[in-house]
Design an enzyme around this catalytic site. Structure first.
Site, mmCIF file in Angstrom:
data_model
loop_
_atom_site.group_PDB
_atom_site.id
_atom_site.type_symbol
_atom_site.label_atom_id
_atom_site.label_comp_id
_atom_site.label_asym_id
_atom_site.label_seq_id
_atom_site.Cartn_x
_atom_site.Cartn_y
_atom_site.Cartn_z
ATOM 1 N N SER A 1 0.791 -1.227 0.000
ATOM 2 C CA SER A 1 0.000 0.000 0.000
ATOM 3 C C SER A 1 0.827 1.282 0.000
ATOM 4 O O SER A 1 0.305 2.343 -0.328
ATOM 5 C CB SER A 1 -0.925 0.016 1.212
ATOM 6 O OG SER A 1 -0.174 -0.167 2.397
ATOM 7 N N ASP B 1 -2.700 8.010 8.112
ATOM 8 C CA ASP B 1 -3.685 7.187 8.825
ATOM 9 C C ASP B 1 -2.926 6.257 9.765
ATOM 10 O O ASP B 1 -1.742 6.486 10.037
ATOM 11 C CB ASP B 1 -4.614 6.457 7.842
ATOM 12 C CG ASP B 1 -3.890 5.431 6.986
ATOM 13 O OD1 ASP B 1 -2.690 5.163 7.233
ATOM 14 O OD2 ASP B 1 -4.516 4.890 6.043
ATOM 15 N N HIS C 1 -0.056 4.573 7.288
ATOM 16 C CA HIS C 1 0.652 5.152 6.137
ATOM 17 C C HIS C 1 1.151 6.567 6.380
ATOM 18 O O HIS C 1 0.490 7.345 7.071
ATOM 19 C CB HIS C 1 -0.285 5.141 4.921
ATOM 20 C CG HIS C 1 -0.795 3.779 4.610
ATOM 21 N ND1 HIS C 1 -2.060 3.361 4.977
ATOM 22 C CD2 HIS C 1 -0.201 2.729 4.007
ATOM 23 C CE1 HIS C 1 -2.222 2.100 4.596
ATOM 24 N NE2 HIS C 1 -1.116 1.695 4.013
#
Ligand SMILES: *[C@@H]1O[C@H](CO)[C@@H](O)[C@H](O)[C@H]1NC(C)=O
Ligand SMILES: *[C@@H]1O[C@H](CO)[C@@H](O)[C@H](O)[C@H]1NC(C)=O
Ligand SMILES: *[C@@H]1O[C@H](CO)[C@@H](O)[C@H](O)[C@H]1NC(C)=O
Ligand SMILES: *[C@@H]1O[C@H](CO)[C@@H](O)[C@H](O)[C@H]1NC(C)=O
Ligand SMILES: *[C@@H]1O[C@H](CO)[C@@H](O)[C@H](O)[C@H]1NC(C)=O
Ligand SMILES: *[C@@H]1O[C@H](CO)[C@@H](O)[C@H](O)[C@H]1NC(C)=O
Ligand SMILES: *[C@@H]1O[C@H](CO)[C@@H](O)[C@H](O)[C@H]1NC(C)=O
Length: 367
Positions: free
Chosen positions: A39, A330, A333
């Site tokens: 991600s 978040d 990340h």
């Protein structure tokens, strides 16, 4: 006063020179960039996985709040992610598009500009991510999609692929699962990390076999410092001096030199293989130590900008205003501002956090 003015003028002149150089050359430093991993570098592949759960997608607000048109594209960031920002350093607009968004007929032509295969939740072990996401585009599938696209292009592409940059950022999710699901009672950290390195080596050999020669590999960061992991480690005995999960960070610290020796060995065995290994542990530590870097003064290191506590980031979650001063966007990340610092280090660092060369030098090599 005068000298500060002088310094500003010099910086402005350098920027103009850089613009002129790019403008005249109009050529990125490499013909194409191919991105693999998780991600941190996914630009929307997971949007196309029907069974991938919403917590492993980022195609809804507040993701993308600082992206052009505030679009939630699937990037796990408020803005551009690490793949975009490294691509920008190379002279591209942003990351190449997500592989799973491409109609079959466009894949061959897109190969000449680059493709992003990365998938949030995936890891070095193909089964990583399934518990959390239900479906990911695993690393073997990412690599296989690349090699079959190379084959479809036929001969005459060897030169393009060998001059292109392979950018890989993966491994963090394997470490998360290992620490979050301690089901295997007979486990041995060293053996587990050795299995990750062996898997990494296999993927790199497959990419090399398809013609890739230039690899930018990023080691997993201090995963224990993610807000999610800080929240899990309550006991002070479980915390390291950054206030992060000691066990999770220990794995990242142990893994980095293992990746280094694997890459050294591989480059010695495989003719014309070149690489740049980014030390995310060192880069994270620099920021966590409170070091103020050019244009980056991160003052909130332990809480995410969006959401927090047990909640994730979504359209109703609280949102910080000064996103440039947060390290985390978040629970997992980095902010776009933090990715920018990392991309800058990967590209320009003279040798503190990239070995044996930085990505700029790697891109300029003529194999
Ligand atoms: C990896 O992905 C491929 C292609 O989607 C799939 O066939 C395979 O089962 C996956 N491997 C694991 C261990 O989940
Ligand atoms: C590509 O070239 C190799 C050797 O030069 C040859 O063996 C192979 O058949 C060629 N493949 C195609 C698709 O033309
Ligand atoms: C448990 O860990 C050992 C050693 O790392 C490994 O060989 C084995 O496959 C693991 N078992 C399971 C069920 O994950
Ligand atoms: C873990 O595995 C490594 C490598 O196989 C071995 O050298 C070490 O003794 C093992 N540690 C334990 C506690 O079993
Ligand atoms: C961060 O601080 C620690 C403790 O003072 C030190 O050991 C480490 O080398 C520092 N790392 C960086 C990259 O600044
Ligand atoms: C960094 O930000 C903090 C908080 O806003 C401020 O107090 C400090 O002076 C800043 N440092 C630099 C070097 O800009
Ligand atoms: C949205 O985020 C907030 C804060 O993190 C959380 O409390 C809430 O449950 C989330 N809502 C949904 C629908 O997931």
């Amino acid at each position: 006063m005068a000298s500060r003015r002088g310094a500003f003028a010099l910086v402005a002149a350098l920027c103009l020179l850089e613009l002129a150089r790019r403008g005249l050359a109009e050529e990125p430093a490499v013909p194409a960039m191919f991105v693999f991993g998780d991600s941190t570098v996914d630009v929307g592949n997971n949007n196309f996985l029907a069974n991938c759960k919403a917590n492993c997608k980022a195609n809804y607000p507040r993701y993308g709040v600082d992206y052009p048109f505030q679009s939630p594209t699937g990037r796990f960031s408020n803005g551009y992610n690490l793949a975009d920002q490294l691509a920008q350093k190379l002279g591209f607009d942003k990351s190449p598009p997500p592989y799973l968004s491409l109609p079959d007929v466009t894949i061959i032509s897109q190969m000449s500009k680059g493709i992003n295969f990365a998938s949030g939740g995936s890891g070095l072990i193909d089964s990583t991510g399934w518990k959390v996401c239900t479906e990911v585009f695993n690393m073997s599938a990412q690599v296989q999609s690349f090699t079959s696209a190379v084959q479809k292009m036929g001969n005459g592409t060897a030169d393009l692929i060998s001059r292109s940059l392979i950018f890989i950022n993966t491994g963090s999710n394997d470490l998360f699962e290992y620490t979050d699901f301690p089901s295997n009672t007979t486990r041995n950290d060293t053996e587990f990390l050795q299995s990750l390195v062996a898997s990494y080596k296999g993927h790199l050999k497959d990419l090399y076999g398809a013609g890739a020669r230039k690899f930018s590999v990023v080691s997993p960061s201090l995963v224990g410092c993610c807000p999610s992991q800080r929240a899990v480690a309550h006991d002070t005995n479980d915390l390291d001096f950054h206030g992060c999960s000691r066990a999770a960070n220990g794995l990242s610290r142990q893994l980095y030199p293992m990746l280094g020796s694997m890459l050294r060995g591989l480059a010695a065995d495989l003719p014309s293989m070149h690489y740049s290994l980014g030390d995310s542990v060192g880069m994270a530590e620099l920021v966590l130590n409170g070091t103020v870097l050019p244009g980056a003064n991160f003052t909130v290191l332990d809480r995410p900008c969006c959401g927090g506590g047990v909640g994730g980031c979504n359209g109703t979650a609280p949102l910080c205003l000064d996103r440039g001063s947060y390290l985390f966007w978040d629970n997992f990340h980095p902010t776009a501002a933090a990715s920018n610092v990392f991309a800058r280090e990967l590209f320009f660092d003279p040798g503190a956090f990239v070995h044996p060369m930085n990505v700029h030098e790697l891109a300029e090599l003529r194999p």
